[in-house]
Design a protein around this motif. Structure first.
Motif, mmCIF file in Angstrom:
data_model
loop_
_atom_site.group_PDB
_atom_site.id
_atom_site.type_symbol
_atom_site.label_atom_id
_atom_site.label_comp_id
_atom_site.label_asym_id
_atom_site.label_seq_id
_atom_site.Cartn_x
_atom_site.Cartn_y
_atom_site.Cartn_z
ATOM 1 N N ILE A 1 10.178 -0.882 -46.869
ATOM 2 C CA ILE A 1 9.703 -1.622 -48.043
ATOM 3 C C ILE A 1 10.888 -1.941 -48.950
ATOM 4 O O ILE A 1 11.873 -1.209 -48.967
ATOM 5 C CB ILE A 1 8.629 -0.799 -48.813
ATOM 6 N N GLN B 1 13.221 -6.939 -54.742
ATOM 7 C CA GLN B 1 13.535 -7.351 -53.372
ATOM 8 C C GLN B 1 15.039 -7.360 -53.105
ATOM 9 O O GLN B 1 15.559 -8.263 -52.459
ATOM 10 C CB GLN B 1 12.905 -8.707 -53.054
ATOM 11 N N LEU C 1 -1.727 -1.422 -49.665
ATOM 12 C CA LEU C 1 -1.868 -2.667 -50.412
ATOM 13 C C LEU C 1 -2.850 -2.548 -51.579
ATOM 14 O O LEU C 1 -2.828 -3.386 -52.485
ATOM 15 C CB LEU C 1 -2.274 -3.803 -49.483
ATOM 16 N N LEU D 1 7.328 -5.966 -47.134
ATOM 17 C CA LEU D 1 7.089 -4.833 -46.253
ATOM 18 C C LEU D 1 7.457 -5.230 -44.829
ATOM 19 O O LEU D 1 7.047 -6.298 -44.359
ATOM 20 C CB LEU D 1 5.617 -4.421 -46.319
ATOM 21 N N ARG E 1 6.652 -6.667 -53.556
ATOM 22 C CA ARG E 1 7.533 -6.113 -52.534
ATOM 23 C C ARG E 1 7.417 -6.891 -51.222
ATOM 24 O O ARG E 1 6.463 -7.618 -51.006
ATOM 25 C CB ARG E 1 7.176 -4.648 -52.280
ATOM 26 N N GLU F 1 0.015 -1.097 -54.059
ATOM 27 C CA GLU F 1 1.253 -1.854 -54.292
ATOM 28 C C GLU F 1 1.038 -3.334 -53.979
ATOM 29 O O GLU F 1 0.280 -3.675 -53.085
ATOM 30 C CB GLU F 1 2.375 -1.332 -53.383
ATOM 31 N N VAL G 1 2.332 -6.576 -52.296
ATOM 32 C CA VAL G 1 3.222 -6.995 -51.211
ATOM 33 C C VAL G 1 3.029 -8.492 -51.031
ATOM 34 O O VAL G 1 1.913 -8.968 -50.888
ATOM 35 C CB VAL G 1 2.893 -6.235 -49.899
ATOM 36 N N GLU H 1 10.844 -3.688 -56.102
ATOM 37 C CA GLU H 1 10.113 -4.820 -56.670
ATOM 38 C C GLU H 1 10.992 -6.055 -56.890
ATOM 39 O O GLU H 1 10.490 -7.170 -56.936
ATOM 40 C CB GLU H 1 9.411 -4.409 -57.961
#
Length: 140
Positions: A18, A23, A45, A5, A3, A48, A50, A21
């Motif tokens: 955010i 984008q 983090l 952020l 992702r 997930e 990032v 996945e």
């Protein structure tokens, strides 16, 4: 894919947005007290992946840095030290707060909910992230 952020960093509050996945879509995540930002990011983090931080760059109408940039620069230095593996991109955030507020009006929120500055910060972070995604798409 990981992702992206986005942070709308402020002295009191930081709005966070955010991507999915892939984008493709920017979504507001939350707004937190700025003093708690690193605690929040470390926890997030851990859960997930990032791959990039997008941080708003406040500018004046004459394209010079605004006064709040002086607060953001030390934050970015710390962010780079705490998460050295995640690159940072800056995005012009002129008018995002005004656009966020207008978006809340246009969405039909009642006046008392529109006065929630945390919600405005979250929407601002989403606009910053969407601006980044759009510029990335335009480069292709």
């Amino acid at each position: 894919m990981a992702r992206v952020l986005a942070l709308d960093y402020g002295h009191k509050r930081t709005g966070i947005a955010i991507t999915d996945e892939l984008q493709l879509i920017a979504s507001g995540l939350t707004t937190i007290s700025t003093k708690d930002i690193f605690t929040f990011l470390k926890q997030y983090l851990n859960e997930e992946r990032v791959e990039l931080f997008v941080i708003g760059k406040p500018k004046q109408m004459n394209n010079t840095d605004s006064e709040s940039e002086a607060l953001i620069k030390p934050f970015i230095k710390t962010l780079e030290n705490v998460f050295p593996e995640i690159p940072i991109v800056r995005v012009d955030e002129r008018f995002t707060s005004k656009i966020a507020f207008q978006t809340l009006i246009d969405s039909g929120l009642k006046k008392n909910k529109r006065q929630n500055k945390a919600l405005v910060d979250e929407v601002s972070a989403t606009l910053i992230l969407q601006s980044y995604l759009s510029s990335k798409l335009n480069k292709k």
